[in-house]
Scaffold this active site. Structure first.
Site, short mmCIF file in Angstrom:
data_model
loop_
_atom_site.label_atom_id
_atom_site.label_comp_id
_atom_site.label_asym_id
_atom_site.label_seq_id
_atom_site.Cartn_x
_atom_site.Cartn_y
_atom_site.Cartn_z
N LYS A 22 -17.61 -7.13 6.67
CA LYS A 22 -16.63 -6.06 6.52
C LYS A 22 -15.62 -6.43 5.43
CE LYS A 22 -13.75 -7.98 10.24
NZ LYS A 22 -13.13 -7.72 11.55
N MET A 62 5.91 -11.67 -12.05
CA MET A 62 4.81 -10.72 -11.94
C MET A 62 3.52 -11.27 -12.53
SD MET A 62 4.54 -6.76 -13.20
CE MET A 62 5.69 -6.15 -11.96
N TYR A 82 13.29 -16.48 -12.57
CA TYR A 82 14.33 -15.52 -12.18
C TYR A 82 15.24 -16.11 -11.10
CZ TYR A 82 11.94 -11.75 -14.71
OH TYR A 82 11.38 -10.97 -15.68
N ARG A 107 -8.04 -3.30 22.20
CA ARG A 107 -8.32 -2.37 21.09
C ARG A 107 -9.47 -1.47 21.52
NH1 ARG A 107 -8.50 -6.25 15.82
NH2 ARG A 107 -10.58 -6.53 16.70
#
Length: 500
Positions: free
Chosen positions: A199, A473, A425, A297
């Site tokens: 999956k 980023m 940063y 579930r």
């Protein structure tokens, strides 16, 4: 093309230096000419052709179409070459004459272990430069001295080089998947079926190549999350049994019936809807019933299970071939796992006494497969372990298991910062003395997370290097003060192993 003596007296023709559609079609014409008359068996081992762009699918299918009329056995290696295998099937080759693989080990295993090579065999091996098909040739040679004649014989590395337009990339070692699957089969034994859980695109490893690799190495069934994942496998020509472990909408049952896809049952009204849809489709729908023994579930609650099965008896268009449950704490609380196991057994006992039989009974996930043979029944579902991932640090883990995924980048810049110099940063990191640092062209846009209160580390030349400052980023800075040999262009491992 270079003729070489192969094991068993076979003639190997290595044409692995490079490949494009026309040169490959010409090579197939040659193979037909030398094997025409039926006295020799024509075997074609074909790897991905490089740099075909939008023409790739069509070019590989052309090769497969022509091969269908020439070869006795076609073995493909790689995602692109798989299209040639499917085209050969479409144009008349029997499934027993086509093997689609995604790793050199599976090709070699077929040729050395399954096929009995003889002087009557002519084996043509061809593929693009990055496919490195000479790796297969070298294993099939009768005389190791002939390796000097192979393309790229002087290269020091054994694996194919990675060519990427991005400075960060993922490598999937399907030979590791193959080895892990074989080890799992050794653990569970021949009487227990292995369901390969693929999956979520095989946990990010690539569903189609992983599925084929798992099936070639001992898995009997594939397990997915939804109908779309199952249909993608069928579209790729994979005809092995597939179990959908999640929700299946009533509207797609017709496709499940026609594509021989097994669904999960856990609700009586949904089962009745499935029965009607299967009747309208003119076939039977294979099903496994899921029992909720403590996960909370999907699943029929254990006290309701016997009544649920009695109701299914009247649904003539459903074929219930399996029953299963799912452990909630196998990696954290073995006692609760055993409690769930006892609840599951308490469901099975009256069902068996009532005459219900099941082809598949399964409960074990990766952890239970590795640690609890009592949970194996006659099938297990394995995901994490198949990819070489340890389910939890304290879980016993076979040393033969190898992680299949490696995430890499390169060093783009190196410099020495003076004492007191900020990095990144927010200036969250400042050097306390002159410090040699390297910049990596990867960041949170690529998925390299800047999680709070965690200091990520990477591997450079087999040594651990800490990330310093905030991850940006598309840029990350690491300290390489203790790795004086580090240089621009060096490979950096973000996830996986490097060296010892």
């Amino acid at each position: 093309m270079r003729p070489l003596n192969g094991i068993g007296g076979a003639l190997i023709v290595d044409d692995s230096a490079d490949a494009d559609p026309q040169s490959t079609l010409d090579a197939l014409d040659w193979l037909q000419a030398v094997t025409d008359g039926g006295q020799h068996r024509a075997i074609f081992v074909f790897g991905d052709m490089d740099y075909l762009g939008d023409y790739s699918q069509r070019g590989h299918r052309q090769v497969g179409q022509q091969a269908a009329g020439i070869v006795d056995l076609l073995i493909t290696e790689g995602a692109e070459a798989a299209a040639a295998g499917r085209a050969a099937l479409d144009h008349g080759l029997d499934r027993r004459q086509v093997l689609i693989t995604y790793g050199a080990d599976d090709v070699i295993t077929r040729l050395k272990s399954v096929e009995t090579l003889s002087p009557d065999d002519v084996i043509l091996i061809k593929g693009g430069a990055t496919a490195r098909m000479e790796r297969i040739t070298r294993v099939l040679l009768a005389d190791n001295g002939d390796r000097r004649y192979l393309p790229r014989a002087g290269l020091l590395f054994e694996s194919g080089s990675i060519i990427s337009h991005r400075p960060s990339w993922v490598e999937i070692d399907l030979n590791a998947v193959a080895g892990n699957v074989r080890m799992i089969k050794k653990i569970i034994g021949k009487d227990v079926s292995l369901f390969a859980v693929i999956k979520a695109d095989a946990y990010g490893h690539g569903a189609i190549p992983v599925a084929r690799t798992a099936l070639l190495n001992g898995a009997e069934m594939l397990a997915v999350a939804n109908i779309q994942e199952a249909l993608d496998l069928r579209d790729a020509g994979i005809d092995a049994p597939i179990l959908i472990m999640g929700y299946t909408p009533e509207q797609v049952v017709r496709q499940a019936v026609r594509q021989n896809i097994t669904v999960t049952l856990y609700d009586l009204e949904l089962a009745r809807a499935f029965d009607r849809a299967a009747r309208d489709a003119g076939g039977k729908l294979r099903c496994h019933v899921k029992v909720d023994t403590g996960m909370g579930r999907l699943g029929v609650l254990a006290p309701d299970a016997v009544a649920f099965f009695r109701s299914l008896v009247n649904l003539r268009n459903l074929e219930v071939e399996g029953i299963y449950t799912h452990f909630a704490t196998a990696d954290e609380d073995p006692r609760f796992m055993n409690d769930q196991l006892e609840i599951f057994r308490s469901v099975l006992l009256p069902l068996r006494a009532g005459g219900f039989t099941f082809k598949y009974i399964h409960a074990a996930n990766s952890v239970a497969t590795l640690t609890n043979p009592d949970a194996h029944f006659n099938a297990v579902r394995v995901g994490l372990a198949m990819y070489g991932l340890r389910p939890a640090p304290h879980i016993p883990y076979p040393p033969e298991f190898r992680p299949a995924m490696t995430w890499k980048t390169i060093i783009a810049s190196i410099k020495t910062l003076p004492e007191g110099h900020p990095v990144g940063y927010g200036s969250t990191y400042r050097t306390t003395e002159p410090e040699r640092v390297a910049m990596l062209p990867v960041g949170y846009a690529d998925g390299f997370r800047r999680a709070p209160h965690v200091t990520p580390v990477v591997l450079v030349n087999g040594k651990i290097a800490p990330v310093i400052g905030r991850i940006s980023m598309e840029k990350t800075v690491i300290s390489v003060d203790h790795i004086p040999e580090a240089a621009i262009g060096d490979e950096v491992v973000l996830l996986g192993r490097q060296g010892d």
